[in-house]
Design an enzyme around this catalytic site. Structure first.
Site, mmCIF file in Angstrom:
data_model
loop_
_atom_site.group_PDB
_atom_site.id
_atom_site.type_symbol
_atom_site.label_atom_id
_atom_site.label_comp_id
_atom_site.label_asym_id
_atom_site.label_seq_id
_atom_site.Cartn_x
_atom_site.Cartn_y
_atom_site.Cartn_z
ATOM 1 N N TYR A 165 0.832 -1.203 0.000
ATOM 2 C CA TYR A 165 0.000 0.000 0.000
ATOM 3 C C TYR A 165 0.863 1.249 0.000
ATOM 4 O O TYR A 165 1.863 1.314 0.707
ATOM 5 C CB TYR A 165 -0.882 0.027 1.256
ATOM 6 C CG TYR A 165 -1.754 1.258 1.312
ATOM 7 C CD1 TYR A 165 -2.949 1.288 0.608
ATOM 8 C CD2 TYR A 165 -1.358 2.396 1.998
ATOM 9 C CE1 TYR A 165 -3.738 2.423 0.620
ATOM 10 C CE2 TYR A 165 -2.144 3.530 2.010
ATOM 11 C CZ TYR A 165 -3.331 3.537 1.319
ATOM 12 O OH TYR A 165 -4.111 4.658 1.317
ATOM 13 N N TRP A 167 1.460 5.657 -1.538
ATOM 14 C CA TRP A 167 1.228 6.778 -2.455
ATOM 15 C C TRP A 167 2.293 6.957 -3.512
ATOM 16 O O TRP A 167 2.212 7.868 -4.311
ATOM 17 C CB TRP A 167 0.988 8.064 -1.656
ATOM 18 C CG TRP A 167 -0.480 8.270 -1.460
ATOM 19 C CD1 TRP A 167 -1.323 7.461 -0.777
ATOM 20 C CD2 TRP A 167 -1.284 9.333 -1.999
ATOM 21 N NE1 TRP A 167 -2.611 7.950 -0.843
ATOM 22 C CE2 TRP A 167 -2.603 9.099 -1.576
ATOM 23 C CE3 TRP A 167 -1.018 10.456 -2.769
ATOM 24 C CZ2 TRP A 167 -3.665 9.957 -1.918
ATOM 25 C CZ3 TRP A 167 -2.058 11.300 -3.103
ATOM 26 C CH2 TRP A 167 -3.374 11.044 -2.685
HETATM 27 N N1 LIG Z 1 -2.034 8.222 12.433
HETATM 28 C C1 LIG Z 1 -2.327 8.333 11.156
HETATM 29 N N2 LIG Z 1 -1.776 7.492 10.257
HETATM 30 C C2 LIG Z 1 -2.078 7.591 8.952
HETATM 31 C C3 LIG Z 1 -2.982 8.573 8.497
HETATM 32 C C4 LIG Z 1 -3.567 9.460 9.475
HETATM 33 O O1 LIG Z 1 -4.387 10.355 9.145
HETATM 34 N N3 LIG Z 1 -3.199 9.306 10.774
HETATM 35 N N4 LIG Z 1 -3.309 8.645 7.168
HETATM 36 C C5 LIG Z 1 -3.262 7.396 6.441
HETATM 37 C C6 LIG Z 1 -3.477 7.604 5.018
HETATM 38 S S1 LIG Z 1 -4.980 8.310 4.573
HETATM 39 C C7 LIG Z 1 -2.608 7.209 4.077
HETATM 40 S S2 LIG Z 1 -3.072 7.330 2.418
HETATM 41 C C8 LIG Z 1 -1.301 6.605 4.432
HETATM 42 C C9 LIG Z 1 -0.172 7.054 3.510
HETATM 43 O O2 LIG Z 1 0.907 6.230 3.662
HETATM 44 P P1 LIG Z 1 1.999 6.047 2.499
HETATM 45 O O3 LIG Z 1 1.346 6.040 1.177
HETATM 46 O O4 LIG Z 1 2.828 4.894 2.861
HETATM 47 O O5 LIG Z 1 2.820 7.415 2.660
HETATM 48 P P2 LIG Z 1 3.897 8.094 1.745
HETATM 49 O O6 LIG Z 1 4.689 8.954 2.665
HETATM 50 O O7 LIG Z 1 3.248 8.780 0.608
HETATM 51 O O8 LIG Z 1 4.813 6.899 1.265
HETATM 52 C C10 LIG Z 1 5.117 6.634 -0.058
HETATM 53 C C11 LIG Z 1 6.542 6.088 -0.135
HETATM 54 O O9 LIG Z 1 6.803 5.739 -1.504
HETATM 55 C C12 LIG Z 1 8.094 6.214 -1.857
HETATM 56 N N5 LIG Z 1 8.108 6.423 -3.323
HETATM 57 C C13 LIG Z 1 7.751 7.525 -4.014
HETATM 58 N N6 LIG Z 1 7.890 7.325 -5.332
HETATM 59 C C14 LIG Z 1 8.354 6.069 -5.493
HETATM 60 C C15 LIG Z 1 8.679 5.286 -6.637
HETATM 61 O O10 LIG Z 1 8.581 5.709 -7.780
HETATM 62 N N7 LIG Z 1 9.111 4.016 -6.414
HETATM 63 C C16 LIG Z 1 9.239 3.506 -5.168
HETATM 64 N N8 LIG Z 1 9.671 2.251 -5.059
HETATM 65 N N9 LIG Z 1 8.937 4.230 -4.061
HETATM 66 C C17 LIG Z 1 8.495 5.482 -4.231
HETATM 67 C C18 LIG Z 1 8.267 7.475 -1.055
HETATM 68 O O11 LIG Z 1 9.629 7.824 -0.938
HETATM 69 C C19 LIG Z 1 7.595 7.111 0.269
HETATM 70 O O12 LIG Z 1 8.503 6.531 1.164
HETATM 71 O O13 LIG Z 1 -0.971 6.924 5.784
HETATM 72 C C20 LIG Z 1 -1.999 6.561 6.693
HETATM 73 N N10 LIG Z 1 -1.534 6.717 8.058
HETATM 74 N N1 LIG Z 2 -1.282 18.634 2.197
HETATM 75 C C1 LIG Z 2 -1.686 17.341 2.152
HETATM 76 N N2 LIG Z 2 -2.784 17.021 1.418
HETATM 77 C C2 LIG Z 2 -3.222 15.719 1.399
HETATM 78 C C3 LIG Z 2 -2.514 14.684 2.049
HETATM 79 C C4 LIG Z 2 -1.337 15.055 2.786
HETATM 80 O O1 LIG Z 2 -0.674 14.197 3.393
HETATM 81 N N3 LIG Z 2 -0.967 16.383 2.824
HETATM 82 N N4 LIG Z 2 -2.981 13.382 2.013
HETATM 83 C C5 LIG Z 2 -4.001 13.035 1.024
HETATM 84 C C6 LIG Z 2 -4.697 11.810 1.456
HETATM 85 S S1 LIG Z 2 -3.949 10.311 1.171
HETATM 86 C C7 LIG Z 2 -5.906 11.809 2.048
HETATM 87 S S2 LIG Z 2 -6.617 10.342 2.528
HETATM 88 C C8 LIG Z 2 -6.613 13.060 2.294
HETATM 89 C C9 LIG Z 2 -7.056 13.116 3.757
HETATM 90 O O2 LIG Z 2 -8.155 13.939 3.924
HETATM 91 P P1 LIG Z 2 -8.825 13.980 5.379
HETATM 92 O O3 LIG Z 2 -8.844 12.634 5.974
HETATM 93 O O4 LIG Z 2 -10.111 14.703 5.269
HETATM 94 O O5 LIG Z 2 -7.743 14.884 6.123
HETATM 95 P P2 LIG Z 2 -7.335 14.956 7.672
HETATM 96 O O6 LIG Z 2 -6.361 16.077 7.743
HETATM 97 O O7 LIG Z 2 -6.909 13.645 8.199
HETATM 98 O O8 LIG Z 2 -8.658 15.362 8.446
HETATM 99 C C10 LIG Z 2 -9.437 16.495 8.052
HETATM 100 C C11 LIG Z 2 -9.909 17.261 9.255
HETATM 101 O O9 LIG Z 2 -10.628 16.386 10.121
HETATM 102 C C12 LIG Z 2 -10.458 16.877 11.419
HETATM 103 N N5 LIG Z 2 -10.788 15.878 12.441
HETATM 104 C C13 LIG Z 2 -10.005 14.903 12.940
HETATM 105 N N6 LIG Z 2 -10.643 14.230 13.922
HETATM 106 C C14 LIG Z 2 -11.868 14.795 14.037
HETATM 107 C C15 LIG Z 2 -12.999 14.541 14.867
HETATM 108 O O10 LIG Z 2 -13.006 13.658 15.714
HETATM 109 N N7 LIG Z 2 -14.100 15.320 14.661
HETATM 110 C C16 LIG Z 2 -14.127 16.310 13.719
HETATM 111 N N8 LIG Z 2 -15.260 17.006 13.576
HETATM 112 N N9 LIG Z 2 -13.071 16.585 12.959
HETATM 113 C C17 LIG Z 2 -11.957 15.831 13.095
HETATM 114 C C18 LIG Z 2 -8.991 17.274 11.456
HETATM 115 O O11 LIG Z 2 -8.758 18.189 12.520
HETATM 116 C C19 LIG Z 2 -8.781 17.860 10.074
HETATM 117 O O12 LIG Z 2 -8.862 19.273 10.074
HETATM 118 O O13 LIG Z 2 -5.785 14.197 2.068
HETATM 119 C C20 LIG Z 2 -5.021 14.146 0.866
HETATM 120 N N10 LIG Z 2 -4.371 15.434 0.718
HETATM 121 MO MO LIG Z 3 -5.031 8.632 2.238
#
Ligand SMILES: Nc1nc2c(c(=O)[nH]1)N[C@H]1C(S)=C(S)[C@@H](COP(=O)(O)OP(=O)(O)OC[C@H]3O[C@@H](n4cnc5c(=O)[nH]c(N)nc54)[C@H](O)[C@@H]3O)O[C@H]1N2
Ligand SMILES: Nc1nc2c(c(=O)[nH]1)N[C@H]1C(S)=C(S)[C@@H](COP(=O)(O)OP(=O)(O)OC[C@H]3O[C@@H](n4cnc5c(=O)[nH]c(N)nc54)[C@H](O)[C@@H]3O)O[C@H]1N2
Ligand SMILES: [Mo]
Length: 826
Positions: A165, A167
């Site tokens: 999994y 990005w």
């Molecule tokens: N506590 C907490 N944990 C969370 C979240 C949260 O809100 N709270 N959010 C969750 C969510 S929504 C998501 S989507 C995940 C994201 O989790 P990840 O998708 O694992 O996060 P990234 O940091 O985007 O990691 C992508 C990795 O791919 C590598 N990469 C980039 N390009 C390439 C390439 O071309 N080839 C290879 N081999 N590698 C490459 C980058 O260097 C990086 O290390 O995290 C989740 N974890």
């Molecule tokens: N700049 C930036 N943009 C991104 C990403 C990134 O890493 N950086 N990640 C991308 C990815 S993979 C995803 S999945 C999306 C994530 O998109 P989201 O999941 O919507 O983003 P979050 O920042 O996790 O949460 C959005 C808001 O929810 C609020 N929130 C958290 N807990 C609670 C709660 O209990 N109650 C309420 N009412 N609000 C709460 C947080 O304070 C925050 O302001 O964003 C995408 N866009």
């Molecule tokens: Mo995500």
């Protein structure tokens, strides 16, 4: 050596395209575009073929953070400029040169010493602190292929977890995860995953409630919202930040929508424990509930709508199923507790009067509820989106202009009107062999590694964890993404072999056995769509610089393995990079022609450094989600068993899950401010997505200076909570609970509700003592504090957005942050 391997080597050595566009390669690297005059002429004839008109000519490419031109001098990327028609250029693009030339690039294939000497499974407790040994590419490929062959033969495909999994980077050909799975499918199959970390709970519950995942659907178009919405409710939604990045190259249209709302003076209410940047941008009214209590808050609002007769019984009758059961629950007929505004206020910490007023305002106005996803990355996270749909259904505005709900206005510019043209389809993972195992829910990976043979519930089915012997990660960062990092450290010691393709020495790479250096997307050629929902652009991603050090593209890495494993022709289909890209472009061009949009031939497109911008049909700018359903529910039923919006789901009720009953229900979460854990750990964690990163990506760049405090990830603390602990702005703080402890830098601010602390996700894990799980993380990886429990038996989504914790001023010795260092010997 095979023909393909030779070609691949030649390609990486000569650092430019072979074949049809060889001529383009030299100017490509020099940043000169001699054909631009011709391209300009063609552009006039073909309006969708956009010529870059910039003072300084760079090399056009793209990233999750936007399309841009790279300025390259003497083989080094030295600067960037956004493409002209990006309405909201994202500062993150300025980090591209630092991505390429980062000091912590993985330079060579490396193998963990004990693994190399003792073979698979040797001294796995040393992962993360063993020595590293440099090997040749041939040797590295041999070792990985040897493991794949051994495991397929002795243990079958379920022993290889290649879900991987993550990005990765943009690009439809160099899609590391798909390429990994393509190789695995050709060599016997693999264990994969279901769902994702983003919307684990919401996507499953929504398929039961509205018949599609909903979270990744096109939204009512922005022009329609701007014109018709009188009230916009941002529920746990921070679009001005999360729209910066998207899965494809972003079109950044969503930000213009919020700008228009602001200009028009449309009323916006933000419901979030944090006064987020979007709320500030649109001058929203800020309502701050206690974290993880939105379910109760929504139920209290529903009760007000019902008892004040503000709901729409006709809509409920025609378009929804099972409201009577929910009504009985609201009125307390089933459990003796009427879910009044006072009842909700007591749980969520927002005054009953405010809740009632919110209900009235939503009923009185044409209201668009924009729901973010943080609220479902929680225990019982399914309930929040189910309740948002239920409240929207009671309001009866679903399918009307500017009304209803939308769960993707904050993500990849949902609501950016859909263009008319063609779509680039990427390379495919191919077909899974017949004996391929059933996938595991993505966020259960650590539990799966630790508990082979255990059976869990999952959306009406049961999943039994196989015994995983090999984990292969390409394009993800498990040590960032997964909850309860210290538990993961232990689970990660179980497999025999861990292989990671990565450009950088992330914690995941540091905890592997075999590390293969991958190129960044700026070191290879590719194609990507711009605008996930709009499908507005096709961008060429031109190679800007040569592959750094000994890095290779994931395509070349897996192609070399395919050759070794005897499936080379099936993997490459006999095509090199250019031929793949031309094929993808030509398919897209054929679709575009069917839509009456003329495009130049591939060679011209590629050589010109231009991009494609498709036309947007006028009708699409007024598209309304669920309008067809509202218009004729019999002809256009939803994909649910009843064909209606299911406020009661018989399918879910029949699963008989304690933690997800048949109607949306308030259930206290695993940890929260009223749980027994709150005595020791009184603060509630908020782990939003970072402003200046994409997850963990770019943590190793100078942008860090903008947000790091005392060289650690920041923690936002309310003045009351800071003062009572003697913590001041800029102090080092230890944040901890029973699962872990992290070092963070204090930002004292009234932007958080008292009792809440915010730490963004994505800081690289950097344990002070890697031999001791639970030792202090010196960089502030928030997942050291979160718990690894599924959202419920239904979706098994992750709970990354919650945990109870305590903080104290850090008094210990000064610890050097080594998160972005390369390991000794590498
Ligand atoms: N506590 C907490 N944990 C969370 C979240 C949260 O809100 N709270 N959010 C969750 C969510 S929504 C998501 S989507 C995940 C994201 O989790 P990840 O998708 O694992 O996060 P990234 O940091 O985007 O990691 C992508 C990795 O791919 C590598 N990469 C980039 N390009 C390439 C390439 O071309 N080839 C290879 N081999 N590698 C490459 C980058 O260097 C990086 O290390 O995290 C989740 N974890
Ligand atoms: N700049 C930036 N943009 C991104 C990403 C990134 O890493 N950086 N990640 C991308 C990815 S993979 C995803 S999945 C999306 C994530 O998109 P989201 O999941 O919507 O983003 P979050 O920042 O996790 O949460 C959005 C808001 O929810 C609020 N929130 C958290 N807990 C609670 C709660 O209990 N109650 C309420 N009412 N609000 C709460 C947080 O304070 C925050 O302001 O964003 C995408 N866009
Ligand atoms: Mo995500």
């Amino acid at each position: 050596m095979s023909k393909y391997q030779q070609q691949a080597l030649k390609m990486s050595r000569r650092r430019f395209l072979t074949g049809a566009t060889a001529l383009a390669a030299a100017p490509l690297l020099a940043g000169l575009w001699p054909k631009s005059a011709l391209a300009q002429a063609i552009s006039q004839a073909l309006p969708q073929f956009v010529v870059l008109r910039q003072a300084q000519k760079g090399i056009l490419t793209g990233a999750h953070w936007g399309a841009f031109e790279a300025i390259v001098q003497d083989g080094k990327m030295v600067g960037v400029q956004p493409v002209k028609d990006d309405p909201y250029p994202n500062e993150l693009i300025t980090m591209a040169p630092y991505q390429v030339h980062a000091e912590n690039r993985i330079k060579y294939p490396m193998v963990r010493k004990s693994w190399l000497e003792g073979g698979p499974g040797s001294r796995t407790e040393l992962r993360g602190r063993d020595e590293w040994v440099r090997v040749s590419w041939d040797k590295a490929i041999d070792l990985v292929c040897g493991e794949i062959t051994r495991l397929q033969k002795d243990h079958g495909p379920q022993s290889i977890y290649a879900g991987s999994y993550g990005w990765k980077s943009v690009g439809m050909l160099h899609n590391s995860r798909t390429l990994l799975q393509r190789l695995m499918n050709l060599t016997g199959g693999f264990l994969g995953y279901a769902g994702d970390y983003s919307t684990g709970a919401a996507q499953v519950i929504m398929s039961h409630v509205v018949g599609s995942m909903e979270v990744y659907e096109q939204q009512t178009a922005w022009p329609n919202v701007i014109e018709n919405s009188q009230l916009v409710v941002l529920w746990g939604c921070n679009p001005m930040i999360t729209l910066k990045n998207s899965w494809n190259v972003p079109d950044h249209y969503g930000q213009t929508g919020f700008e228009a709302l602001k200009k028009k003076g449309t009323r916006v209410i933000s419901i979030d424990p944090v006064h987020n940047d979007s709320a500030k941008f649109v001058d929203a009214q800020w309502i701050a509930p206690r974290p993880y209590t939105d379910g109760a808050m929504l139920i209290g609002i529903a009760h007000t709508l019902l008892t004040e007769k503000l709901h729409n019984p006709d809509f409920l009758k025609t378009y929804t199923a099972g409201f009577d059961k929910f009504q009985a629950y609201l009125l307390g007929e089933t459990d003796g507790t009427p879910k009044t505004a006072e009842w909700a206020a007591d749980v969520c910490g927002v005054d009953a009067d405010v809740l009632r007023q919110l209900a009235r305002d939503m009923a009185k106005n044409r209201t668009m509820i924009m729901g973010g996803w943080g609220i479902q990355r929680q225990h019982h996270g399914e309930q929040q989106h189910w309740l948002l749909v239920t409240v929207a259904a009671m309001l009866g505005q679903i399918g009307l202009p500017g009304g209803g709900f939308g769960f993707s206005y904050h993500y990849s510019s949902g609501g950016s009107p859909t263009a008319k043209g063609g779509i680039i389809s990427g390379i495919s993972a191919g077909n899974a062999p017949k004996n391929s195992p059933a996938p595991i829910p993505v966020a259960r990976i650590a539990e799966c590694l630790t508990n082979p043979g255990k059976t869990i519930n999952f959306n009406g089915a049961q999943v039994t964890y196989p015994e995983v012997k090999m984990v292969y990660v390409a394009g993800g960062n498990t040590f960032h993404q997964h909850q309860d990092t210290n538990n993961l450290v232990k689970a990660w010691q179980r497999p025999d072999t861990i292989v990671v393709n990565e450009p950088y020495w992330t914690a995941t790479a540091k905890h592997a056995d075999i590390v293969l250096p991958a190129t960044t997307s700026y070191e290879r050629n590719d194609l990507e769509m711009g605008g996930d929902y709009s499908q507005l652009y096709v961008f060429p991603m031109h190679q800007c610089v040569a592959p750094q050090h000994e890095s290779r593209s994931d395509f070349d890495i897996f192609a070399a393995m395919a050759a070794k494993l005897g499936v080379q022709d099936a993997f490459t289909e006999g095509k090199d990079e250019t031929q793949w890209l031309k094929g993808m472009y030509d398919d897209m061009k054929t679709q575009a022609r069917a839509a009456r949009v003329a495009l130049p031939p591939f060679d011209m497109f590629w050589e010109s450094n231009n991009y494609v911008r498709f036309p947007v049909p006028e009708a699409n700018t007024q598209w309304v989600r669920f309008a067809d359903y509202r218009e004729n529910p019999l002809l256009n039923p939803l994909g649910t068993p009843s064909g209606k919006i299911e406020i009661y789901s018989d399918a879910i009720a029949k699963m008989k899950y304690q933690d997800c009953p048949g109607i949306p229900t308030w259930m206290p979460p695993h940890e929260w401010y009223r749980g027994p854990e709150a005595v020791k750990y009184p603060l509630s964690l908020n782990t939003a997505h970072p402003i200046n990163r994409l997850h963990s990506q770019l943590d190793n760049t100078p942008l860090r200076k903008k947000y790091a405090v005392a060289d650690r990830e920041a923690i936002v603390i309310h003045p009351q909570d800071a003062q009572s602990r003697g913590i001041a702005n800029g102090d080092l703080v230890r944040a901890f609970n029973d699962r872990g402890q992290i070092l963070v830098g204090a930002v004292v601010s009234e932007d958080v509700r008292p009792g809440v602390v915010r730490i963004s996700e994505g800081a690289w894990f950097d344990p002070a003592d890697p031999s001791q799980p639970g030792s202090l993380c010196k960089n502030g990886n928030v997942n050291c504090l979160t718990f690894d429990v599924g959202s419920s038996s239904l979706a098994q989504g992750n709970c990354g957005q919650m945990a109870q914790l305590q903080i104290e001023k850090y008094q210990g010795e000064v610890l050097k942050n080594t998160a972005h260092d390369v390991p000794a010997g590498a």
